[in-house]
Design an enzyme around this catalytic site. Structure first.
Site, PDB file in Angstrom:
ATOM      1  CG  ASP A  45     -12.129 -13.964   5.440  1.00 31.99           C
ATOM      2  OD1 ASP A  45     -11.191 -14.519   6.052  1.00 31.99           O
ATOM      3  OD2 ASP A  45     -11.947 -13.023   4.639  1.00 31.99           O
ATOM      4  CE  LYS A  72      -4.865 -10.658   8.799  1.00 29.21           C
ATOM      5  NZ  LYS A  72      -3.682 -10.001   8.251  1.00 29.21           N
ATOM      6  CE1 TYR A 110      -8.459  -5.879   1.918  1.00 27.73           C
ATOM      7  CE2 TYR A 110      -8.087  -7.429   3.707  1.00 27.73           C
ATOM      8  CZ  TYR A 110      -7.641  -6.771   2.582  1.00 27.73           C
ATOM      9  OH  TYR A 110      -6.377  -7.003   2.111  1.00 27.73           O
ATOM     10  CE1 TYR A 166      -3.219  -2.971   0.546  1.00 23.34           C
ATOM     11  CE2 TYR A 166      -2.125  -3.308   2.654  1.00 23.34           C
ATOM     12  CZ  TYR A 166      -2.992  -3.746   1.664  1.00 23.34           C
ATOM     13  OH  TYR A 166      -3.639  -4.947   1.814  1.00 23.34           O
TER      14      TYR A 166
END
Length: 421
Positions: free
Chosen positions: A240, A269, A140, A15
């Protein structure tokens, strides 16, 4: 040439532009819940490396697991080959989730890609041409193409891709607040399912906490209703849990707050305790049987580093370590400290909202122009956070010391107070 000059010239950070438009901190080493810069400045880590280092850094058990495996077999292709580490890890995930079938992936975004492909293939196997997905506003699910297509097209970082992405169906996000009324969102969800169910393969959602789309905590009743609708219309429920899994909300998986089971779950993660990139898609037996017994008979996906033995070894040890420690008590303690300390931000002029659950603490500002200024203040005062947009937040390792956690929140609040509005 110093390595940092090389970085500025050649390394494209997430980003970001090249060269970077923001200051990059040169990290020398990590230890427990601290980051040490090249000049030996110590920063308390308020981000747990994008929420993955749930045990903190340099955990001796995780380090030993990966070192041991390194001498045995660092990697082997997974096509046509099996190995014990992968089988052991998959059994642990099956036992934890109550699902049956595990597909090991490289990363969270790839895991979502596989989940979407699996849902489409499941419907195909049943003779149905259903290629759309229902997702929520503010959702997201990752940065790869299919994952981006189920992220909010208007309120996410992916709206720049416009018409290039597949068009899916978005419904009202549940209202903010774990105990708040979500009737309006449920009513719209029901209408969305009723109108579009004939073209929809799956419904995908981040349970309890919408992550990078706003760190939005919501009522579990929304998930209960969504599950009912998925059953009614034969649509797969995809949870998710990449960000929420392995304890971040106070439950092993956030779905447990609603006491329901998805058809497909994605995890990542915290899966390897922050040591290596790895994720897993886990499905019900009904989903894997339907695909496996169909005319095509196989799931059409196969990453090169699928089932990497090093990643499997450290994931196994991370899960065992979590189960052998009082992780839930620790997370609930973190939750209580966040709740107590965040109150000081509640009535600040720049603050729109405060919220927290589990190991997650969030301050939402009224404007998004202060993030860099606030981050710089925190770093100068010994705390590492990475705000995005209007959100000043922290998600910490479960092993963090109480005084360090309190310092993170206090410094975040001081940073907000220091801003010249």
């Amino acid at each position: 040439m110093h390595w940092l000059d090389i970085d500025k010239t050649h390394v494209w950070h997430p980003y970001n532009s090249l060269p970077s438009k923001t200051k990059l901190l040169p990290v020398k080493r990590t230890d427990k819940t601290s980051i040490f810069l090249e000049d030996n400045t110590e920063l308390i880590d308020g981000m747990s490396s994008w929420w993955s280092a749930i045990h903190g850094y340099n955990n001796p058990r995780l380090t030993k697991a990966i070192k041991t495996q390194l001498d045995i077999m660092p990697h082997i292709m997974f096509g046509g080959i099996a190995h014990e580490n992968a089988a052991t890890l998959c059994k642990l995930l099956v036992d934890l989730t109550g699902l049956n079938s595990v597909f090991l992936c490289d990363s969270g975004s790839v895991c979502v890609e596989v989940a979407l492909k699996t849902a489409i293939q499941y419907q195909e196997a049943k003779g149905l041409k259903k290629y759309k997905f229902i997702a929520c506003e503010h959702s997201y699910h990752g940065d790869t193409l299919a994952a981006m297509s189920v992220c909010d097209p208007n309120n996410s970082m992916h709206n720049i891709y416009g018409t290039y992405l597949p068009k899916h169906i978005f419904t009202k996000a549940p209202e903010l607040g774990f105990n708040n009324d979500c009737t309006k969102a449920i009513e719209e969800l029901e209408k969305t399912f009723e109108i579009h169910h004939k073209e929809v393969a799956g419904f995908i959602i981040e349970p309890i906490v919408q992550g990078a789309g706003g760190m939005r905590i919501y009522n579990p009743k929304f998930l209960v209703k969504a599950k009912e609708l998925c059953i009614k219309y034969d649509i797969l429920f995809i949870a998710d849990e990449i960000a929420t899994g392995f304890g971040h909300t106070g439950k092993m998986f956030a779905m447990e707050h609603a006491n329901i089971k998805p058809d497909i779950m994605t995890v990542g993660k915290g899966l390897t305790g922050g040591y290596m990139t790895m994720a897993a898609m886990i499905t019900s037996k009904e989903v894997s049987d339907t695909i496996s017994n169909s005319q095509l008979g196989i799931l059409m996906h196969g990453p090169t580093f699928m089932g990497n033995p090093l990643a499997c070894s450290v994931a196994i040890e991370s899960i065992k370590l979590l189960l052998e420690t009082p992780w839930q008590k620790r997370v609930l303690t973190i939750e209580a400290i966040f709740k107590e300390e965040l109150e000081a931000a509640k009535n600040l002029e720049l603050v729109e909202n405060i919220r927290n659950i589990g190991a997650i603490g969030v301050i939402e500002l009224k404007d998004n122009i202060y993030a860099q200024e606030i981050q710089d203040y925190c770093v100068k005062n010994g705390v590492w956070i990475r705000p995005f947009g209007k959100l000043i937040y922290s998600i910490v390792a479960y092993t963090i010391k109480e005084e360090d956690l309190r310092k993170i929140v206090k410094v975040m609040i001081e940073a907000i107070k220091s801003v010249k509005s």
